[in-house]
Design a protein around this motif. Structure first.
Motif, mmCIF file in Angstrom:
data_model
loop_
_atom_site.group_PDB
_atom_site.id
_atom_site.type_symbol
_atom_site.label_atom_id
_atom_site.label_comp_id
_atom_site.label_asym_id
_atom_site.label_seq_id
_atom_site.Cartn_x
_atom_site.Cartn_y
_atom_site.Cartn_z
ATOM 1 N N ARG A 8 -9.602 -6.019 -11.515
ATOM 2 C CA ARG A 8 -9.992 -5.554 -10.179
ATOM 3 C C ARG A 8 -8.765 -5.311 -9.313
ATOM 4 O O ARG A 8 -8.699 -4.328 -8.568
ATOM 5 C CB ARG A 8 -10.901 -6.600 -9.520
ATOM 6 C CG ARG A 8 -12.352 -6.522 -9.978
ATOM 7 C CD ARG A 8 -13.156 -7.650 -9.389
ATOM 8 N NE ARG A 8 -14.560 -7.566 -9.760
ATOM 9 C CZ ARG A 8 -15.447 -8.524 -9.569
ATOM 10 N NH1 ARG A 8 -15.066 -9.665 -9.015
ATOM 11 N NH2 ARG A 8 -16.705 -8.373 -9.928
ATOM 12 N N GLU A 47 -7.620 -1.608 -7.961
ATOM 13 C CA GLU A 47 -7.387 -1.308 -6.539
ATOM 14 C C GLU A 47 -6.016 -0.669 -6.336
ATOM 15 O O GLU A 47 -5.862 0.265 -5.548
ATOM 16 C CB GLU A 47 -7.499 -2.589 -5.711
ATOM 17 C CG GLU A 47 -7.476 -2.347 -4.213
ATOM 18 C CD GLU A 47 -7.660 -3.617 -3.412
ATOM 19 O OE1 GLU A 47 -6.656 -4.332 -3.208
ATOM 20 O OE2 GLU A 47 -8.786 -3.900 -2.991
ATOM 21 N N GLU A 50 -6.300 2.925 -7.523
ATOM 22 C CA GLU A 50 -7.072 3.786 -6.619
ATOM 23 C C GLU A 50 -6.241 4.154 -5.401
ATOM 24 O O GLU A 50 -6.300 5.299 -4.934
ATOM 25 C CB GLU A 50 -8.368 3.089 -6.218
ATOM 26 C CG GLU A 50 -9.394 3.052 -7.335
ATOM 27 C CD GLU A 50 -10.819 3.016 -6.819
ATOM 28 O OE1 GLU A 50 -10.994 2.838 -5.603
ATOM 29 O OE2 GLU A 50 -11.742 3.167 -7.628
ATOM 30 N N ASP A 51 -5.477 3.204 -4.859
ATOM 31 C CA ASP A 51 -4.563 3.530 -3.760
ATOM 32 C C ASP A 51 -3.532 4.560 -4.218
ATOM 33 O O ASP A 51 -3.204 5.496 -3.483
ATOM 34 C CB ASP A 51 -3.839 2.268 -3.273
ATOM 35 C CG ASP A 51 -4.785 1.312 -2.572
ATOM 36 O OD1 ASP A 51 -5.904 1.730 -2.215
ATOM 37 O OD2 ASP A 51 -4.412 0.132 -2.388
ATOM 38 N N THR A 54 -0.724 -8.710 -1.277
ATOM 39 C CA THR A 54 -2.053 -8.866 -1.872
ATOM 40 C C THR A 54 -2.018 -9.917 -2.969
ATOM 41 O O THR A 54 -1.154 -9.894 -3.845
ATOM 42 C CB THR A 54 -2.540 -7.523 -2.456
ATOM 43 O OG1 THR A 54 -2.482 -6.526 -1.435
ATOM 44 C CG2 THR A 54 -3.959 -7.636 -2.951
#
Length: 874
Positions: A514, A518, A521-522, A681
């Motif tokens: 996950r 992410e 996708e960014d 993150t």
């Protein structure tokens, strides 16, 4: 100061300074003076004080007096001139985005453009303001990155293998004018340690040329490159940079994604298609994923791994006519190329940078009612076949054509299963880079897939040879999903090589995947906005068929946004890119940029002149490349590549090479909460469920609603999560899909058993319910990390606060056989640790120090004390 600008540059700790003098009396020329001298803080204050005192105006005279600070900046982007004088572009705001081996990577947040010539000598031009507006259309605050000490234009593999080249090949460092000045100043100064006979400890560093294809301010710095010291030159890249922290039971692993967009043949979606006459293709982006164990920071002692893949337009002469205002303009081939000349130039560049094999993954459509995308496949395949007949068979270009759009529409096929099968094959062919040799656990618990991994094995680890080149028509949506699947497969091998997981296999719906999804996708959204004008339309969730129903409306909005951008704003953006990259340089004798009917001749320079030397159609590669394959020519320590590298001598105690000083900044008042490594993150904070008793492993498969974000989110996000759950539940994969995917090579019965064992091992044992009663009774088999099977007897009806007893019978203990075989290491006999003589001496000296007895100082102690005295008092 009306006659000159003084640029004072300093290091992070503000202990060393350089001064650059820029003349403001020249109306159209750039006059820069660099004395190449390193000033201390006291010296630079005295220099500026003398300048301020000597340039004060008399009493009663108009005008400013002395020196005044114009701007504070973090670096120079470059110098540019249009029709009047020169401008200097400075970085005034930055933000830290990643940290690799103690080297910080920053994103440009804001810039300032200052006109250099004084108003008294300025020669105005009516079109100057328009050129400035066009130049500033390139938003430098969006996705431009730089680093003071790390070369972002090269891959991690190149940067680290450069340091491992044989020392005999380095040319002797030439004594520059700057070093002569420093030597003279040292002779003039008094050194209290001269009588000791202790020389200054010098270490040799390297300084290499950047890879100008991915540098975006190369032309802006070209005017001053040979005039000023190298420390003033700071090269920026355009693309994407993101870093996230994966916590594996508290052990930090940083996953970094860096995308470098090519500055050659750069532009927007419909205005830049195919390739130019030099083999540079449109929308060419090199994506590198770096995985490293963040508990050890330095490149020499740490464990680092990277994997590189490339996207780019189909390397042919083709374009699309946008004058018809159609959503999908027809594809046309502009020029016949029967001998694949332009494709040969492109693949020659790739062989030189990446080595072999080059694997092409072509995702364009094969079956269409009207020929559209199929035209490109029909031209690309014969071109690759033509080039391959002259290459040795072991170094040939692999071509994989797969109609991804058709498979997506089919209900019988699982797109991601097929992609993971391709990804497994690709990673095994190319291998990946890691700077350390195999762990002992790979020998103890070998995996069949690990032995098949390709690449070049060296004494210090592995090197990636070859690269995957993915393309569709736009190289946006389908390409990003395919690159994510290949990256996910490579990430599993990288984590396995670093000793983090026991099998090179990662499953969806884990915290690790996950987090990685992410990041990708960014990465995809950013690259899509730069080239296409909108974010991604189809994402990984779309191809997994678990996207919520609200995603369809978002996809429609992104499609409309992309269409609007392509129709109305792409031409202005293209002009801005051409001016920023200096593809077009304004001049009085030339027509203005906005008067050109097309920019074709700006990017196709060879079409304006007759070629003196034509390349061979059969020997289409550059000299020397074939002899070193499969290793990339750029990474081979031969005479040609060594010309791009210079040796630089640095003092061992110099803070400019001390990563501890750069990362922790002991000279500033800082807070741990504000440091980048804490604020980035985090898989445990962002993705792990916040409920008690959950397995903290990031490799445990979780339900779609079990994320840290959904627990801490507000009501609207909870409702969206509920909708996602309902959508996923209402659209399960059909049985035929499972039947088909189970027959694929990637998801064989053996792999499914492996995945089941991993998830079974990582499933938590919940001992207590909310009422305090045990939920499991009996025996639970747990496989320990060292290969021992222990039987845990969990007592039933445990009360809250009661201790759990672990009963291991003596009979069972005898049956346990350890995987590793050490002769005298067991529960009955433990061999004493061997301590070498140096460690004993060190320990004894510490004991003596505690008793007040000081040991004799050695040579290293004297050197360290000498450097301290020199830096502090001299």
């Amino acid at each position: 100061y009306e006659c000159r600008y003084f640029l004072v540059g300093t290091n992070q700790a503000q202990t060393k300074h350089r001064v650059l003098k820029i003349d403001r009396t020249e109306p159209k020329d750039l006059v820069i003076i660099d004395d190449k001298h390193v000033y201390s803080q006291q010296e630079v204050r005295e220099l500026l004080g003398r300048l301020d005192l000597g340039n004060r105006t008399k009493i009663g005279q108009k005008g400013s007096s002395g020196l005044s600070r114009a701007v504070s900046a973090f670096g120079i982007v470059g110098f540019v001139r249009f029709l009047e004088g020169y401008y200097i572009v400075l970085i005034t705001k930055r933000r830290k985005m990643a940290d690799i081996g103690g080297h910080s990577i920053y994103k440009i947040e804001d810039t300032s453009m200052i006109y250099i010539p004084n108003d008294s000598v300025r020669v105005t031009h009516p079109d100057e303001a328009r050129y400035v507006r066009i130049f500033q259309n390139v938003d430098l605050s969006s996705n431009f990155y730089f680093s003071y000490s790390y070369d972002l234009s090269h891959s991690l593999q190149y940067n680290l293998t450069l340091l491992q080249r044989p020392y005999e090949l380095w040319s002797t460092p030439e004594t520059s004018a700057e070093e002569e000045v420093q030597t003279q100043s040292k002779q003039d100064s008094f050194d209290i340690f001269e009588e000791e006979g202790l020389p200054t400890q010098v270490v040799y560093g390297i300084q290499n040329e950047p890879y100008y294809k991915y540098v975006w301010n190369g032309k802006l710095l070209e005017r001053v490159k040979d005039i000023v010291h190298h420390d003033w030159l700071m090269y920026i890249i355009h693309g994407f940079c993101g870093q996230s922290k994966l916590l594996i039971y508290g052990r930090p692993v940083h996953i970094t994604l860096i995308a470098r967009r090519s500055s050659k043949f750069a532009g927007t979606r419909f205005l830049k298609r195919g390739a130019n006459c030099e083999g540079d293709v449109a929308n060419e982006v090199e994506t590198e994923q770096i995985v490293h164990d963040a508990s050890v920071m330095s490149f020499t002692a740490g464990s680092y791994s990277s994997y590189v893949q490339v996207r780019g337009s189909v390397p042919l002469y083709w374009s699309q006519d946008i004058s018809t205002m159609m959503p999908k303009p027809p594809i046309r081939l502009d020029q016949a190329d029967p001998y694949a000349h332009v494709a040969g130039l492109h693949f020659d560049q790739m062989l030189q940078r990446f080595g072999s094999p080059i694997i092409i993954l072509n995702l364009v459509k094969k079956r269409e009612k009207r020929k559209h995308e199929k035209i490109l496949s029909e031209e690309l395949y014969p071109a690759v076949t033509n080039l391959n007949q002259f290459l040795p068979p072991e170094n040939s270009i692999d071509y994989i054509a797969w109609d991804m759009a058709r498979y997506t529409k089919s209900k019988l096929c699982n797109v991601l299963d097929r992609l993971s099968m391709i990804a497994e094959n690709v990673v095994k062919r190319t291998g990946f880079f890691i700077n350390r040799s195999d762990f002992y656990c790979h020998t103890v618990r070998p995996d069949d897939r690990w032995g098949d991994v390709g690449g070049h094995i060296t004494a210090s680890g592995r090197v990636q040879t070859g690269v995957l080149r993915t393309n569709c028509v736009d190289c946006l949506d389908r390409t990003n999903t395919a690159q994510f699947m290949v990256g996910k497969c490579a990430l599993a091998y990288q984590l396995y090589a670093l000793g983090m997981i026991d099998k090179p296999k990662l499953q969806f719906d884990t915290d690790c995947v996950r987090l990685f999804e992410e990041l990708y996708e960014d990465h995809g959204d950013t690259l899509s906005l730069q080239y296409g004008g909108s974010q991604l339309v189809h994402r990984v969730k779309t191809y997994r068929k678990i996207a919520p129903w609200t995603q369809h409306s978002k996809d429609i909005m992104q499609t409309l946004s992309r269409y609007y951008s392509n129709a109305f704003s792409d031409a202005d953006r293209q002009d801005a890119i051409n001016l920023f990259l200096q593809v077009y340089q304004p001049s009085e004798a030339k027509p203005h940029l906005w008067e050109l009917p097309t920019d074709f001749y700006l990017h196709q320079r060879n079409t304006m002149a007759l070629l003196q030397d034509r390349r061979s159609y059969t020997l289409w590669w550059s000299d020397g490349i074939l002899s070193y394959l499969p290793v990339a020519y750029d990474e081979v320590p031969c005479e040609e590549t060594m010309k791009k590298v210079k040796v630089k001598s640095v003092n061992r105690f110099d803070e400019s090479i001390d990563i501890y000083t750069e990362f922790f900044k002991p000279y500033e008042i800082t807070s741990f909460d504000d440091t980048f490594c804490i604020a980035m993150t985090n898989s445990a904070r962002e993705f792990m469920p916040k409920t008690v008793g959950v397995d903290p492993s990031p490799f445990t498969v979780r339900k779609p609603e079990e994320t840290g974000k959904s627990v801490l989110a507000n009501k609207s996000s909870k409702e969206e999560t509920l909708l996602q759950r309902k959508t996923a539940a209402s659209a399960p994969p059909p049985p035929s899909e499972e039947a088909i995917s189970s027959t694929s090579e990637d998801d064989s019965e053996e792999d499914r058993d492996d995945d089941g064992s991993v998830s079974q091992r990582s499933t938590p044992i919940k001992l207590l319910t909310e009422s305090g009663e045990s939920t499991r009774t009996g025996e639970q088999s747990v496989k320990e990390p060292y290969g021992l099977n222990l039987l845990m007897h969990v007592l039933a009806n445990l009360k809250l606060g009661a201790m759990m007893e672990l009963v291991v019978s003596h009979r069972i203990m005898k049956e346990i056989t350890p995987v590793s075989s050490f002769p005298e290491d067991s529960v009955y006999a433990v061999s004493l640790p061997q301590v070498d003589r140096d460690s004993r001496d060190e320990f004894e000296s510490h004991v003596m120090m505690g008793q007040g007895q000081v040991r004799l100082l050695c040579r290293d102690d004297m050197l360290m004390y000498r450097e301290y005295v020199k830096n502090r008092y001299m």
